[in-house]
Enzyme design. Structure first.
Site, PDB file in Angstrom:
ATOM      1  CD  GLU A  37      -9.796 -18.056  14.369  1.00 41.17           C
ATOM      2  OE1 GLU A  37     -10.272 -16.500  15.808  1.00 41.17           O
ATOM      3  OE2 GLU A  37     -10.552 -18.857  15.376  1.00 41.17           O
ATOM      4  CE1 TYR A  69       8.370   1.472  31.029  1.00 39.01           C
ATOM      5  CE2 TYR A  69       7.927   2.116  33.102  1.00 39.01           C
ATOM      6  CZ  TYR A  69       8.627   2.407  31.641  1.00 39.01           C
ATOM      7  OH  TYR A  69       9.054   2.839  31.317  1.00 39.01           O
ATOM      8  CB  VAL A  88     -10.754 -13.947  23.671  1.00 43.04           C
ATOM      9  CG1 VAL A  88      -9.951 -12.132  23.964  1.00 43.04           C
ATOM     10  CG2 VAL A  88     -10.649 -13.913  21.636  1.00 43.04           C
ATOM     11  CD  GLU A  89     -14.279 -15.075  26.708  1.00 46.18           C
ATOM     12  OE1 GLU A  89     -13.908 -16.023  25.165  1.00 46.18           O
ATOM     13  OE2 GLU A  89     -15.594 -15.598  26.094  1.00 46.18           O
ATOM     14  CE  LYS A 114      -9.752 -14.566  17.137  1.00 48.85           C
ATOM     15  NZ  LYS A 114     -10.103 -15.786  17.573  1.00 48.85           N
TER      16      LYS A 114
END
Ligand code: ATP
Ligand code: PH2
Length: 335
Positions: A37, A69, A88-89, A114
């Site tokens: 990864e 934005y 990912v956290e 993901k």
């Protein structure tokens, strides 16, 4: 699969009031636990709900009174494409931090997708959703202790005794455990251009297991400074980067990247982690790399690599750092 579709309701019912939503922000990133990864990268997508107060903009019709934005979107994508992290956290938390940097954002919900995650069964997506309010990242006590690194500096008074006492004081603070102390170095004071010369510093770094919120860790550092002659009144009279009996700065709180410049209100001290100047200070990096070369300075990389880059860019600053093996510090006392 989420992310690419249209706006389909809010990510959570925890946000109140007005909400600006961004859906399907995406970039290739190298986040993940597996080597493959890190090498190949994959697509990450973020959905973001920003809790804002639109009432002023609704009257003025002025972008300056609104959260832009398009700027938030670019900031989110920069995090997705940026420094690789394992979890990912952490990525979702950093996306939340990037949103909360915008003063008009009161709270944020972030879902990071993901869809190409290494999952060995048929699946559509992995989604991790986090909700953060202004102040949460810096003021929430951690669910479990995290590793923190603090820097010590002293260039007035009995420097050796103060440095040794500072380590003992940190070790005696509830919620803190000293797990590593670097060697001590002596360094020329880095002052503002044109400022009067100052005595040399002693510098060192200390690794901690920290069960406090990042802001309470900063308060604990302030209390240790105050115990050695640098209380709020003394601080108030100091020039920037002036001489001091003791400086205790928070370098890192694990992988957290977060900042506020007003202390979150209520008179709390402002805090930015990682410390914004940690990566350019030889007096920090030399002792830190000696203690824990594989530590990561979020946003900059492995500490030993950051030091090597500084040594290439500014060799004089790094060679100015002189080891002082005769001044040994430990959590139990000075040698
Ligand atoms: N990571 C951090 N560690 C310590 N102080 C911080 C940090 N982030 C923000 N601050 C804020 O920085 C302000 C100045 O702190 P301090 O007087 O210790 O600065 P300094 O040591 O002179 O300079 P420098 O920040 O460049 O080391 C304080 O108001 C403090 O709340
Ligand atoms: N050598 C050295 N120079 C400094 C130091 C320090 O700890 N060591 N700290 C400063 C502000 O925190 C400013 N300049």
């Amino acid at each position: 699969m989420g992310g690419g579709g249209g706006v389909s309701g809010l990510l959570t019912t925890e946000l109140r009031g007005d909400v600006v939503s961004l859906r399907g922000l995406r970039a290739r990133g190298r986040h993940g636990v597996l080597d493959a990864e890190r090498q190949l990268g994959q697509v990450f997508t973020a959905d973001v709900d920003l809790q804002v107060d639109t009432r002023t903009a609704a009257v003025t019709d002025d972008l300056a009174d609104a959260v832009d934005y398009s700027v938030v979107a670019a900031d989110v994508v920069a995090v997705l494409a940026g420094e690789p992290v394992a979890l990912v956290e952490v990525l979702a938390s950093r996306v939340a931090s990037a949103c909360l940097v915008h003063p008009g954002v009161l709270a944020v919900a972030v879902a990071v997708h993901k869809p190409q995650a290494p999952v060995q069964v048929p699946f559509d997506d992995v989604v991790i959703t986090v909700v953060r309010r202004r102040g949460d990242l810096l003021d929430a006590a951690p669910a479990s202790p995290f590793d923190a690194v603090v820097a010590l500096g002293a260039n007035l008074g009995d420097r050796e005794a103060v440095m040794a006492a500072a380590v003992r004081d940190l070790a005696a603070t509830g919620g803190l455990q000293v797990v590593g102390v670097s060697g001590v170095v002596e360094t020329t004071a880095v002052g503002l251009p044109g400022a009067a010369p100052q005595p040399d510093y002693l510098n060192a770094v200390v690794r901690l297991r920290c069960a406090l919120s990042p802001r309470d860790l900063l308060r604990a550092c302030r209390a240790v400074e105050a115990a050695h002659g640098r209380d709020a009144a003394v601080r108030a009279g100091e020039p920037r980067w002036g001489a001091r009996t003791l400086d205790v700065d928070v370098l890192t709180c694990g992988a957290l990247v977060a900042a506020d410049d007003d202390g979150g209100g209520g008179g709390s001290p402002a805090l930015q982690v990682p410390h914004p100047r940690a990566g350019v200070r030889a007096f920090v990096l030399v002792p830190w790399a000696g203690l824990a070369p594989d530590d990561v300075l979020p946003g900059a990389g492995r500490v030993a690599d950051v030091l090597a880059a500084l040594a290439a860019a500014d060799p004089a600053a790094v060679s100015d750092v002189r080891p002082r093996p005769d001044v040994a510090l430990s959590a139990g006392g000075s040698a």
